[in-house]
Design a protein around this motif. Structure first.
Motif, mmCIF file in Angstrom:
data_model
loop_
_atom_site.group_PDB
_atom_site.id
_atom_site.type_symbol
_atom_site.label_atom_id
_atom_site.label_comp_id
_atom_site.label_asym_id
_atom_site.label_seq_id
_atom_site.Cartn_x
_atom_site.Cartn_y
_atom_site.Cartn_z
ATOM 1 N N TYR A 71 46.975 36.395 38.756
ATOM 2 C CA TYR A 71 46.053 36.990 39.722
ATOM 3 C C TYR A 71 44.768 36.169 39.817
ATOM 4 O O TYR A 71 44.377 35.482 38.879
ATOM 5 N N ASP A 72 44.139 36.281 40.960
ATOM 6 C CA ASP A 72 42.760 35.837 41.148
ATOM 7 C C ASP A 72 41.901 37.073 40.919
ATOM 8 O O ASP A 72 41.967 38.035 41.684
ATOM 9 N N PHE A 73 41.115 37.074 39.851
ATOM 10 C CA PHE A 73 40.429 38.282 39.404
ATOM 11 C C PHE A 73 38.928 38.164 39.613
ATOM 12 O O PHE A 73 38.323 37.151 39.269
ATOM 13 N N ARG A 74 38.320 39.221 40.164
ATOM 14 C CA ARG A 74 36.875 39.237 40.395
ATOM 15 C C ARG A 74 36.286 40.597 40.005
ATOM 16 O O ARG A 74 36.971 41.612 40.047
ATOM 17 N N LEU A 75 35.010 40.583 39.648
ATOM 18 C CA LEU A 75 34.231 41.804 39.472
ATOM 19 C C LEU A 75 33.168 41.839 40.558
ATOM 20 O O LEU A 75 32.590 40.803 40.910
ATOM 21 N N CYS A 76 32.883 43.021 41.087
ATOM 22 C CA CYS A 76 31.806 43.152 42.049
ATOM 23 C C CYS A 76 31.055 44.451 41.799
ATOM 24 O O CYS A 76 31.551 45.357 41.130
ATOM 25 N N ALA A 77 29.860 44.541 42.339
ATOM 26 C CA ALA A 77 29.026 45.734 42.147
ATOM 27 C C ALA A 77 28.032 45.836 43.286
ATOM 28 O O ALA A 77 27.756 44.856 44.000
ATOM 29 N N VAL A 78 27.499 47.041 43.465
ATOM 30 C CA VAL A 78 26.479 47.259 44.489
ATOM 31 C C VAL A 78 25.204 46.518 44.138
ATOM 32 O O VAL A 78 24.553 45.899 44.975
ATOM 33 N N SER A 79 24.851 46.569 42.857
ATOM 34 C CA SER A 79 23.591 45.988 42.384
ATOM 35 C C SER A 79 23.861 44.770 41.521
ATOM 36 O O SER A 79 24.875 44.710 40.817
ATOM 37 N N PRO A 80 22.975 43.780 41.530
ATOM 38 C CA PRO A 80 23.163 42.614 40.654
ATOM 39 C C PRO A 80 23.022 42.966 39.173
ATOM 40 O O PRO A 80 23.417 42.190 38.316
ATOM 41 N N ARG A 81 22.443 44.125 38.867
ATOM 42 C CA ARG A 81 22.351 44.612 37.493
ATOM 43 C C ARG A 81 22.892 46.051 37.471
ATOM 44 O O ARG A 81 22.316 46.938 38.092
ATOM 45 N N THR A 82 24.011 46.241 36.787
ATOM 46 C CA THR A 82 24.667 47.546 36.771
ATOM 47 C C THR A 82 24.708 48.073 35.347
ATOM 48 O O THR A 82 25.310 47.459 34.461
ATOM 49 N N ARG A 83 24.090 49.221 35.143
ATOM 50 C CA ARG A 83 24.037 49.849 33.821
ATOM 51 C C ARG A 83 25.351 50.566 33.558
ATOM 52 O O ARG A 83 25.768 51.424 34.322
ATOM 53 N N MET A 84 26.015 50.207 32.454
ATOM 54 C CA MET A 84 27.296 50.812 32.115
ATOM 55 C C MET A 84 27.088 52.141 31.414
ATOM 56 O O MET A 84 25.964 52.556 31.130
ATOM 57 N N PRO A 100 28.835 40.368 44.850
ATOM 58 C CA PRO A 100 28.344 41.529 45.598
ATOM 59 C C PRO A 100 29.494 42.356 46.151
ATOM 60 O O PRO A 100 30.670 41.975 46.080
ATOM 61 N N LEU A 101 29.156 43.487 46.734
ATOM 62 C CA LEU A 101 30.134 44.419 47.267
ATOM 63 C C LEU A 101 31.029 43.781 48.330
ATOM 64 O O LEU A 101 32.175 44.202 48.533
ATOM 65 N N SER A 102 30.549 42.754 48.979
ATOM 66 C CA SER A 102 31.327 42.087 50.033
ATOM 67 C C SER A 102 32.609 41.446 49.503
ATOM 68 O O SER A 102 33.494 41.088 50.283
ATOM 69 N N ALA A 103 32.732 41.307 48.168
ATOM 70 C CA ALA A 103 33.965 40.743 47.591
ATOM 71 C C ALA A 103 35.179 41.598 47.929
ATOM 72 O O ALA A 103 36.316 41.103 47.957
ATOM 73 N N LEU A 104 34.961 42.881 48.192
ATOM 74 C CA LEU A 104 36.081 43.764 48.537
ATOM 75 C C LEU A 104 36.723 43.399 49.873
ATOM 76 O O LEU A 104 37.865 43.769 50.130
ATOM 77 N N GLU A 105 35.995 42.668 50.699
ATOM 78 C CA GLU A 105 36.522 42.318 52.020
ATOM 79 C C GLU A 105 37.717 41.381 51.924
ATOM 80 O O GLU A 105 38.494 41.263 52.871
ATOM 81 N N ARG A 106 37.878 40.713 50.781
ATOM 82 C CA ARG A 106 38.993 39.769 50.607
ATOM 83 C C ARG A 106 39.929 40.181 49.472
ATOM 84 O O ARG A 106 40.728 39.379 49.004
ATOM 85 N N ALA A 107 39.848 41.442 49.054
ATOM 86 C CA ALA A 107 40.669 41.924 47.946
ATOM 87 C C ALA A 107 42.046 42.365 48.428
ATOM 88 O O ALA A 107 42.173 43.024 49.457
ATOM 89 N N ASP A 108 43.080 42.000 47.673
ATOM 90 C CA ASP A 108 44.428 42.522 47.909
ATOM 91 C C ASP A 108 44.638 43.826 47.144
ATOM 92 O O ASP A 108 45.381 44.695 47.590
ATOM 93 N N THR A 109 44.005 43.923 45.971
ATOM 94 C CA THR A 109 44.029 45.139 45.170
ATOM 95 C C THR A 109 42.607 45.456 44.736
ATOM 96 O O THR A 109 41.877 44.563 44.308
#
Length: 320
Positions: A41-54, A66-75
């Motif tokens: 797989y080609d694997f990516r992480l994305c988030a709304v904010s550049p700093r995300t508190r877990m 950024p959130l725009s990574a979802l525009e090219r996601a297959d899953t």
């Protein structure tokens, strides 16, 4: 295969997401696979904010896309959070809806089912979630068909897992669906995790801790796995374990959350998948070698497990 041509999996991390399920996604979809000679797989992480508190401030995630990574996601693996009552970010829900409308496959781990339901994707669909939140989920989303007592649910383009270790079960199921049983077995071996637990197994078996631990079923399972091509029955398994069939049934339910017959059938179907991937043997031969008897029985069980006929499965995954 180039990185650009790989199936792209994007995990959407939201505020207070649980690190465990994030780690499960990374282990299954994000690691390089030198032992296979190729990446899966080609694997990516994305988030709304550049700093995300877990969750609970354990750590802060930075440096992801950024959130725009979802525009090219297959899953898309949707975020889960321990507070199931807090509404999700409108931007997150909108991005999930857009990805699904575009045709992306959606995966929800644990409370991720709440996220998918809030996004409006689950009405009339089959899902699961952690058993602790079943009543809350039903109250919030009465139009969703919740199955609270299983490890995971595959409803086509939307898949959900109960959480914790079931996230690994669902991940391996997805690898098996995408790349075949042989590759999924290799991934599970690297995880040192069971290669196949059927999604219909129970999430939680209420069982008191015995004063003297029961003898494990492991030796019996190992013995049976080397004899799947033989006419093994539940009676044979019970005789090997030196117990009655009723006692064996109780032990399977207690230790594995399934029945001896269901386990035996699942192991034989998994063996048939490996044989279809490894060789060009006829369907009748594969059915006999896997202990399934006839080609008709193999076709029926394989279609139930994978949605594919033996011919379609071989065309998709055969490496001979």
């Amino acid at each position: 295969m180039t990185q650009e041509s790989l199936h792209r999996v994007v995990v959407l991390v939201d505020e207070n997401s649980n690190p465990f399920e994030l780690s499960c996604a990374i282990e299954i979809f994000g690691l390089r696979r030198p032992e296979l000679g190729r990446d899966l797989y080609d694997f990516r992480l994305c988030a709304v904010s550049p700093r995300t508190r877990m969750r609970d401030g354990f750590f802060t995630l930075t440096g992801v896309e950024p959130l725009s990574a979802l525009e090219r996601a297959d899953t898309v693996v949707v975020p889960n959070r321990p507070d199931v009552h807090a509404p999700r970010s409108p931007r997150v829900l909108a991005a999930i809806r857009a990805a699904h409308e575009r045709g992306a496959r959606m995966i929800g781990y644990c409370s991720g089912a709440f996220t998918l339901a809030e996004a409006g994707l689950l009405d009339g669909r089959r899902v699961t979630a952690h058993w602790m939140w079943a009543d809350t989920f039903r109250r919030k989303f009465p139009r969703v068909r919740l199955e609270p007592d299983v490890l995971f649910v595959d409803d086509g383009d939307i898949l959900t897992a109960a959480g914790s270790a079931a996230a690994l079960d669902l991940g391996l199921h997805v690898v098996r669906r995408d790349h075949g049983a042989e590759v999924a077995t290799a991934v599970s071996r690297r995880l040192v995790f069971a290669a196949h637990r059927d999604g219909g197994q129970r999430q939680f078996v209420e069982r008191p801790v015995p004063r003297v631990p029961d003898e494990s079923l492991a030796p019996l399972l190992a013995w049976a796995q080397t004899r799947l091509d033989e006419p093994l029955t539940v009676t044979d398994l019970a005789a090997r374990a030196a117990v009655s069939p009723a006692t064996l049934h109780r032990r399977f339910r207690a230790e594995l959350g399934t029945t001896p017959l269901a386990w035996l059938t699942s192991e034989r179907v998994a063996l048939a998948c490996r044989l279809l991937e490894r060789s060009e043997s006829g369907i009748d031969v594969v059915a006999r070698r896997a202990g399934l008897g006839t080609a008709a029985n193999l076709r029926s069980l394989l279609r139930r497990e994978t949605g594919l006929s033996p011919t379609e499965y071989r065309r998709r995954f055969n490496s001979a």
